[in-house]
Scaffold this active site. Structure first.
Site, PDB file in Angstrom:
ATOM      1  NE  ARG A 184      -2.546  -0.562   3.164  1.00  0.00           N
ATOM      2  CZ  ARG A 184      -3.180  -0.970   4.235  1.00  0.00           C
ATOM      3  NH1 ARG A 184      -4.452  -0.758   4.342  1.00  0.00           N
ATOM      4  NH2 ARG A 184      -2.571  -1.580   5.216  1.00  0.00           N
ATOM      5  CE  LYS A 227      -0.814 -21.870   9.657  1.00  0.00           C
ATOM      6  NZ  LYS A 227      -0.188 -21.047  10.696  1.00  0.00           N
ATOM      7  CG  HIS A 250       6.509 -22.917   7.113  1.00  0.00           C
ATOM      8  ND1 HIS A 250       5.419 -22.597   7.860  1.00  0.00           N
ATOM      9  CD2 HIS A 250       7.510 -23.129   8.002  1.00  0.00           C
ATOM     10  CE1 HIS A 250       5.751 -22.605   9.147  1.00  0.00           C
ATOM     11  NE2 HIS A 250       7.019 -22.925   9.261  1.00  0.00           N
ATOM     12  CE  LYS A 257       9.377 -26.426   9.701  1.00  0.00           C
ATOM     13  NZ  LYS A 257      10.265 -25.433  10.305  1.00  0.00           N
ATOM     14  CD  GLU A 288       5.919 -22.862  17.656  1.00  0.00           C
ATOM     15  OE1 GLU A 288       6.528 -22.045  16.950  1.00  0.00           O
ATOM     16  OE2 GLU A 288       4.687 -22.905  17.726  1.00  0.00           O
ATOM     17  CG  ASP A 312      -0.987 -20.979  14.556  1.00  0.00           C
ATOM     18  OD1 ASP A 312      -0.950 -20.309  13.502  1.00  0.00           O
ATOM     19  OD2 ASP A 312      -0.017 -21.081  15.327  1.00  0.00           O
ATOM     20  CG  HIS A 359       2.308 -26.172  10.350  1.00  0.00           C
ATOM     21  ND1 HIS A 359       2.297 -25.767   9.035  1.00  0.00           N
ATOM     22  CD2 HIS A 359       2.446 -25.042  11.078  1.00  0.00           C
ATOM     23  CE1 HIS A 359       2.413 -24.446   8.987  1.00  0.00           C
ATOM     24  NE2 HIS A 359       2.504 -23.980  10.215  1.00  0.00           N
ATOM     25  CE  LYS A 385       2.270 -20.633  18.911  1.00  0.00           C
ATOM     26  NZ  LYS A 385       3.051 -20.863  17.703  1.00  0.00           N
TER      27      LYS A 385
HETATM   28  C1  BG6 Z   1       3.313 -20.857  11.823  1.00  0.00           C
HETATM   29  C2  BG6 Z   1       2.406 -20.628  12.994  1.00  0.00           C
HETATM   30  O1  BG6 Z   1       2.584 -21.325  10.728  1.00  0.00           O
HETATM   31  O2  BG6 Z   1       4.308 -21.814  12.186  1.00  0.00           O
HETATM   32  C3  BG6 Z   1       3.190 -20.182  14.206  1.00  0.00           C
HETATM   33  O3  BG6 Z   1       1.442 -19.640  12.661  1.00  0.00           O
HETATM   34  C4  BG6 Z   1       4.327 -21.130  14.500  1.00  0.00           C
HETATM   35  O4  BG6 Z   1       2.345 -20.050  15.340  1.00  0.00           O
HETATM   36  C5  BG6 Z   1       5.151 -21.412  13.251  1.00  0.00           C
HETATM   37  O5  BG6 Z   1       5.136 -20.540  15.499  1.00  0.00           O
HETATM   38  C6  BG6 Z   1       6.162 -22.520  13.501  1.00  0.00           C
HETATM   39  O6  BG6 Z   1       7.015 -22.636  12.399  1.00  0.00           O
HETATM   40  P1  BG6 Z   1       8.509 -23.150  12.570  1.00  0.00           P
HETATM   41  O7  BG6 Z   1       9.010 -23.294  11.165  1.00  0.00           O
HETATM   42  O8  BG6 Z   1       9.244 -22.120  13.373  1.00  0.00           O
HETATM   43  O9  BG6 Z   1       8.427 -24.453  13.302  1.00  0.00           O
END
Ligand code: BG6
Length: 484
Positions: free
Chosen positions: A51, A148, A178, A182, A216, A235, A240, A331
């Protein structure tokens, strides 16, 4: 180890949200690394679109700062960075209006491969797709990349698929997860399908259970607004962990090709049983000296969103009936650790004395940190004094096996962006797959809302709520320790 860089054809990559956080942290540094690896053809170009008003020099400065922040000093000499920045341009755009689209149309070359990365909120996907089409910027060969969250339930995912389908064919749509980029996740497919050793044992007859953990240490601080509407289920699990489960559980595809792989993943999702309430544990982190509690981070004192989830998932098909998959993510846990662990069954009969000890084989596939695999096998403990059994690792840490270069694995985004340019959708989600994942997830979330379920509080730095341990204990099993 000889690293092979496969060149790609000339391309124009437009990043909508080109000044956003994802572009700054992942997409642009990732492109820089591919440039350093020699993978970007001479006339490949990257166009940031957002923007704000900015000129080319301003954008180059912005990207230069991102590179300085996210690329180690060893990998960025001034000359290389300057050469990379030469490839960049910027154009202001109004995603919801008509401003900027004609200018973008003039910038994008029709004869090159064109890719449009929607690094923006899903609320803008439809607007951007429609305008790319209307202003004839996209060709039938152009690709769009969408991030996502792809919807927040089945209905919204269907609506997104429908709006994208008005302007693009499925073969042009790259839905990113993503985790599929990996390195170790792809290695899981190599291990399963390029060796004869594992596949005959890869079923309920020989596998006791599978554990998938994505732990995490980070909190949701700073993104409470998004996260609170999403929670660990939306999430992490719906995408994932679901993808990791699919790749572990799927039948061998006939080819490593996009539809063959995605057909098999879809069959797994469709074979997932509904999950009864007693097979799910939800948690929310409390406060400690290092940080606030989840409710403080989310800024909603009444929040019932989970920052942790553990669940037992059953797959109703011939291969897996009777072998549970335990999923866990959260988390502010003890350590950052992601792994898929396949626990094989004990031998059907032991010929050794009971006190010799027996150990079931365990294959662990570590996504992070220290990507690698480890297979625990039972051997005789060396030395005299009878047959004593001990389990030892057959360690396949990539760096040890393939040299230090192998430890420098490309970031998931690098690999995935190059796949977009190559036109390879294997590691991207197909529309029906995303919808099937939501169809399985929705009733679980609806159940929590209807019953008014509250997550259990857990201590930051722990392995999650006590009940998550019980989920396995009651089946006579134990979670693997969460450790870095
Ligand atoms: C994201 C989530 O898609 O993946 C996050 O929205 C998460 O909450 C992250 O922390 C984790 O990705 P990675 O590659 O750090 O394990």
């Amino acid at each position: 180890m000889v690293s092979r860089v496969i060149p790609v054809d000339p391309f124009d990559l437009v990043i909508f949200g080109g000044t956003g956080d994802l572009a700054r942290r992942k997409i642009l540094p990732g492109l820089y690394r591919r440039f350093v690896a020699g993978q970007m053809p001479e006339d490949a170009r990257i166009i940031g679109a957002a923007r704000g008003e900015m000129d080319q020099a301003g954008y180059q400065a912005f990207v230069g700062e991102a590179i300085a922040e996210f690329i180690s000093e060893k990998k960025r000499d001034a000359e290389t960075v300057a050469a990379f920045l030469e490839r960049l341009n910027y154009t202001p755009i109004d995603a919801r209006g008509e401003g900027g689209w004609d200018a973008l149309a003039k910038m994008v070359r029709k004869e090159a491969i064109t890719a449009f990365y929607f690094s923006v909120g899903p609320g803008l996907f439809g607007d951007i797709a429609t305008r790319l089409h209307k202003h004839k910027i996209a060709t039938p060969e152009s690709r769009i990349v969408v991030e996502k969250p792809f919807g927040r339930d089945l209905e919204s995912a269907k609506a997104l698929n429908a709006v994208l389908a008005e302007s693009f064919d499925e073969h042009q749509i790259y839905r990113i997860d993503h985790y599929l980029g990996k390195e170790t996740v792809q290695n899981l497919m190599a291990v399963r399908f390029a060796n004869v050793l594992f596949e005959p044992l890869w079923n309920a007859q020989y596998i006791d259970h599978v554990q998938i953990t994505v732990a995490e240490t980070v909190s949701v601080g700073g993104r409470g607004g998004y996260y609170d509407k999403s929670g660990a289920m939306r999430d992490m699990i719906q995408n994932h962990l679901m993808q990791l489960l699919c790749l572990t559980a799927m039948e061998p595809p006939s080819k490593f090709d996009p539809d063959a792989v995605r057909d098999e993943k879809l069959k797994v999702i469709r074979a997932l049983d509904a999950v009864p309430t007693e097979n799910i544990v939800r948690g929310q982190y409390g406060a400690d000296g290092d940080g606030p509690s989840y409710v403080e981070d989310s800024e909603d004192p009444e929040s019932r969103t989970e920052s942790f989830i553990a669940m037992k998932v059953d797959i109703s098909n011939w291969r897996w009936k009777g072998t549970p998959f335990y999923l866990r993510t959260g988390k502010r846990l003890k350590a950052r650790m992601s792994e898929i662990v396949v626990h094989f069954k004990e031998t059907p009969h032991s010929i050794f004395d009971e006190d010799a000890g027996s150990h079931a084989n365990i294959l662990s596939i570590r996504l992070q940190p220290d990507e690698g695999m480890d297979l625990r096998v039972t051997i005789k403990e060396p030395g005299p004094g009878g047959m004593r059994l001990v389990d030892v690792p057959l360690d396949m840490t990539f760096a040890d096996a393939l040299g230090p270069e192998a430890a420098d694995v490309p970031d998931a985004y690098e690999r995935l962006i190059m796949d977009v340019i190559r036109g390879n959708q294997t590691l991207f989600m197909r529309g029906d797959e995303v919808e099937a994942a939501w169809a399985w997830t929705d009733p679980i979330i609806e159940g929590w809302i209807t019953r008014g379920d509250k997550p259990k509080t857990y201590d930051p730095g722990s392995s999650g709520p006590e009940d998550a341990l019980m989920l396995l204990h009651r089946d006579g099993r134990r979670w693997r320790e969460i450790s870095a």
